[in-house]
Design an enzyme around this catalytic site. Structure first.
Site, PDB file in Angstrom:
ATOM      1  N   SER A 210       0.814  -1.241   0.030  1.00 28.97           N
ATOM      2  CA  SER A 210      -0.022   0.130  -0.014  1.00 28.97           C
ATOM      3  C   SER A 210       0.874   1.330   0.043  1.00 28.97           C
ATOM      4  O   SER A 210       0.446   2.252  -0.352  1.00 28.97           O
ATOM      5  CB  SER A 210      -0.928  -0.018   1.120  1.00 28.97           C
ATOM      6  OG  SER A 210      -0.066   0.106   2.521  1.00 28.97           O
TER       7      SER A 210
ATOM      8  N   THR B  73       2.197   1.761   5.236  1.00 30.50           N
ATOM      9  CA  THR B  73       2.296   0.941   6.506  1.00 30.50           C
ATOM     10  C   THR B  73       3.299   1.932   7.438  1.00 30.50           C
ATOM     11  O   THR B  73       4.369   2.280   7.012  1.00 30.50           O
ATOM     12  CB  THR B  73       2.895  -0.358   6.172  1.00 30.50           C
ATOM     13  OG1 THR B  73       1.894  -1.077   5.499  1.00 30.50           O
ATOM     14  CG2 THR B  73       3.093  -1.224   7.412  1.00 30.50           C
TER      15      THR B  73
ATOM     16  N   ARG C  90      -1.212  -9.589   0.372  1.00 26.47           N
ATOM     17  CA  ARG C  90      -0.781 -10.886   0.191  1.00 26.47           C
ATOM     18  C   ARG C  90      -1.009 -11.758  -0.860  1.00 26.47           C
ATOM     19  O   ARG C  90      -0.171 -12.844  -1.426  1.00 26.47           O
ATOM     20  CB  ARG C  90      -1.570 -11.686   1.328  1.00 26.47           C
ATOM     21  CG  ARG C  90      -3.224 -11.930   1.044  1.00 26.47           C
ATOM     22  CD  ARG C  90      -3.706 -12.577   2.485  1.00 26.47           C
ATOM     23  NE  ARG C  90      -5.161 -12.298   2.232  1.00 26.47           N
ATOM     24  CZ  ARG C  90      -5.961 -11.068   2.571  1.00 26.47           C
ATOM     25  NH1 ARG C  90      -5.414 -10.003   2.702  1.00 26.47           N
ATOM     26  NH2 ARG C  90      -7.207 -11.076   2.415  1.00 26.47           N
TER      27      ARG C  90
ATOM     28  N   GLU D 128      -5.552 -15.093   7.238  1.00 24.27           N
ATOM     29  CA  GLU D 128      -5.992 -13.806   6.376  1.00 24.27           C
ATOM     30  C   GLU D 128      -7.456 -14.283   5.619  1.00 24.27           C
ATOM     31  O   GLU D 128      -8.320 -13.816   5.580  1.00 24.27           O
ATOM     32  CB  GLU D 128      -5.225 -13.049   5.881  1.00 24.27           C
ATOM     33  CG  GLU D 128      -4.244 -12.131   7.179  1.00 24.27           C
ATOM     34  CD  GLU D 128      -3.230 -11.487   6.002  1.00 24.27           C
ATOM     35  OE1 GLU D 128      -3.502 -10.645   5.598  1.00 24.27           O
ATOM     36  OE2 GLU D 128      -2.073 -11.852   6.089  1.00 24.27           O
TER      37      GLU D 128
ATOM     38  N   HIS E 100      13.861 -27.682  20.609  1.00 23.15           N
ATOM     39  CA  HIS E 100      14.334 -27.805  21.743  1.00 23.15           C
ATOM     40  C   HIS E 100      13.425 -26.982  22.722  1.00 23.15           C
ATOM     41  O   HIS E 100      13.913 -26.373  23.814  1.00 23.15           O
ATOM     42  CB  HIS E 100      15.640 -26.387  21.640  1.00 23.15           C
ATOM     43  CG  HIS E 100      16.818 -27.212  20.810  1.00 23.15           C
ATOM     44  ND1 HIS E 100      17.834 -28.053  21.164  1.00 23.15           N
ATOM     45  CD2 HIS E 100      16.830 -27.231  19.426  1.00 23.15           C
ATOM     46  CE1 HIS E 100      18.729 -28.123  20.160  1.00 23.15           C
ATOM     47  NE2 HIS E 100      18.009 -27.921  18.960  1.00 23.15           N
TER      48      HIS E 100
ATOM     49  N   LYS F 264      -5.957  -1.164  12.376  1.00 25.59           N
ATOM     50  CA  LYS F 264      -5.185   0.062  11.780  1.00 25.59           C
ATOM     51  C   LYS F 264      -5.965   1.368  11.969  1.00 25.59           C
ATOM     52  O   LYS F 264      -5.574   2.387  12.402  1.00 25.59           O
ATOM     53  CB  LYS F 264      -5.268  -0.273  10.364  1.00 25.59           C
ATOM     54  CG  LYS F 264      -3.904  -1.428  10.034  1.00 25.59           C
ATOM     55  CD  LYS F 264      -3.659  -1.274   8.438  1.00 25.59           C
ATOM     56  CE  LYS F 264      -2.660  -2.634   8.186  1.00 25.59           C
ATOM     57  NZ  LYS F 264      -2.450  -2.713   6.656  1.00 25.59           N
TER      58      LYS F 264
HETATM   59  C1  F6R Z   1      -1.979  -8.798   3.616  1.00 31.84           C
HETATM   60  C2  F6R Z   1      -2.249  -7.912   4.381  1.00 31.84           C
HETATM   61  C3  F6R Z   1      -1.363  -7.329   5.456  1.00 31.84           C
HETATM   62  C4  F6R Z   1      -0.478  -6.133   5.033  1.00 31.84           C
HETATM   63  C5  F6R Z   1       0.223  -5.308   6.277  1.00 31.84           C
HETATM   64  C6  F6R Z   1       1.070  -4.506   5.386  1.00 31.84           C
HETATM   65  O1  F6R Z   1      -2.563  -9.024   2.679  1.00 31.84           O
HETATM   66  O2  F6R Z   1      -3.462  -7.281   4.196  1.00 31.84           O
HETATM   67  O3  F6R Z   1      -0.601  -8.415   5.972  1.00 31.84           O
HETATM   68  O4  F6R Z   1       0.312  -6.787   4.074  1.00 31.84           O
HETATM   69  O5  F6R Z   1      -0.649  -4.945   6.954  1.00 31.84           O
HETATM   70  O6  F6R Z   1       0.560  -3.646   4.811  1.00 31.84           O
HETATM   71  P1  F6R Z   1       1.389  -3.462   3.414  1.00 31.84           P
HETATM   72  O7  F6R Z   1       1.728  -4.652   2.658  1.00 31.84           O
HETATM   73  O8  F6R Z   1       0.511  -2.454   2.399  1.00 31.84           O
HETATM   74  O9  F6R Z   1       2.501  -2.690   3.673  1.00 31.84           O
END
Ligand code: F6R
Length: 332
Positions: free
Chosen positions: A98, A101, A144, A219, A235, A328
């Site tokens: 995106s 993040t 993903r 997911e 272990h 988020k």
């Molecule tokens: C996978 C998913 C999350 C995002 C993650 C980070 O489809 O929705 O694991 O990959 O929250 O976001 P990005 O990948 O946009 O940096």
């Protein structure tokens, strides 16, 4: 099943079916490889791969693949900050589908402030607006499902920064298509995954594949799934298996034909102990004759499809991730 869920399942199926084609559909740009070559020639002390969730998976695959061949440290960062050892002599690759993040953006800003050589792989967002050597990927894919696209960029970039030849991903498309035909005759069926909580067990190059499978089931199918890595789990975790959990938990052991002998022995011994406790282990072996990368892609592609079939069986929408979105949203 509602028509919305049905259409989500079909959309995710399309993404998963496209996996082989996407690996080489957007090859890394020549000018980016040139900049990687320049940085490598100038001399770098290490490479930091930044990313979270679906975007970090590509980084984990790259590190597992290059672990023995890279002559400089390859650091995985899934956090807000860089390790203290990262100096301006490091190359940093920020991977965020995106581009928005927050952990990745924070670590990326730190890399920029330190004066590192900064690279990014993204479909847009804030990351695309920041200064770096940028490789863009198409929009409107769940992160993903973008794994093959991300890997097709991050692998050759990292290889080139390490002074290694870049892998050719083009032949993998046909190979993956042919492995897919073999699934039909596979003895492992969806029934063996349904009604159980899978525990994916992997070592070496199969460790990130096991982790990816766990995340895909979490997911896409919205179900519990876990992951563990050998030799470490021998272990500690091994001692925690009890007869009580055998009806709920299903160990799924991912085996590579390239695994070192010691790992093979550990996998067999672990299975024997679990068998004695009454666990019904699934053993998934990578296709014969495949390269390490080919093996990783083949089992990933297969297990991605399993996650979708599990979603379909339980009328689950595999495209949306409401709990992740809610979290988020709370942090904004
Ligand atoms: C996978 C998913 C999350 C995002 C993650 C980070 O489809 O929705 O694991 O990959 O929250 O976001 P990005 O990948 O946009 O940096």
């Amino acid at each position: 099943m509602t028509s919305k869920t049905k259409s989500s399942i079909e959309r995710m199926r399309k993404h998963i079916e496209e996996f082989p084609r996407l690996l080489a559909s957007h090859p890394i740009e020549d000018e980016i490889l040139k900049k990687c070559r320049l940085a490598s020639k100038k001399g770098i002390d290490g490479i930091c791969l930044l990313g979270m969730g679906g975007s970090s998976i590509a980084n984990q695959y790259v590190i597992a693949l290059l672990r023995e061949r890279a002559r400089i440290p390859l650091l995985l960062v899934q956090d807000y900050t860089l390790p203290g050892c990262v100096t301006k002599n490091y190359a940093v690759i920020a991977v965020s589908y995106s581009g928005n993040t927050e952990e990745t953006l924070a670590a990326f800003s730190e890399a920029t402030c330190k004066g590192c050589d900064v690279f990014s792989v993204t479909s847009g967002g804030k990351l695309a607006e920041l200064h770096s050597v940028k490789s863009k990927i198409p929009v409107n894919i769940p992160p993903r499902a973008a794994l093959p696209l991300l890997l097709g960029k991050v692998l050759p970039m990292t290889e080139t920064l390490c002074g290694l030849p870049a892998s050719n991903l083009i032949p993998l498309e046909a190979k993956l298509e042919s492995y897919r035909k073999d699934w039909k005759s596979s003895s492992v069926t969806i029934k063996e995954f349904a009604d159980y909580i899978p525990l994916f067990i992997g070592a070496e190059t199969m460790a990130p594949v096991a982790y990816r499978a766990k995340c895909q089931i979490n997911e896409n199918a919205k179900r519990e799934a876990f992951f563990s890595q050998l030799p470490e789990a021998n272990h500690n975790e091994l001692e925690g298996f009890s007869k009580d959990a055998k009806c709920r938990l299903r160990p799924v052991m991912l085996r590579s034909n390239h695994e070192r002998m010691e790992i093979g022995k550990r996998m067999n011994a672990t299975k024997d102990i679990l068998d004695d406790l009454g666990y019904d282990c699934i053993v998934l072996r990578a296709p014969k004759g495949a390269t390490q990368l080919g093996e990783m892609m083949a089992l990933t592609h297969y297990l991605d499809m399993i996650s979708l079939i599990l979603a379909e069986r339980n009328d689950i929408d595999p495209m949306t991730v409401p709990k992740i979105e809610r979290l988020k949203g709370r942090l904004e």
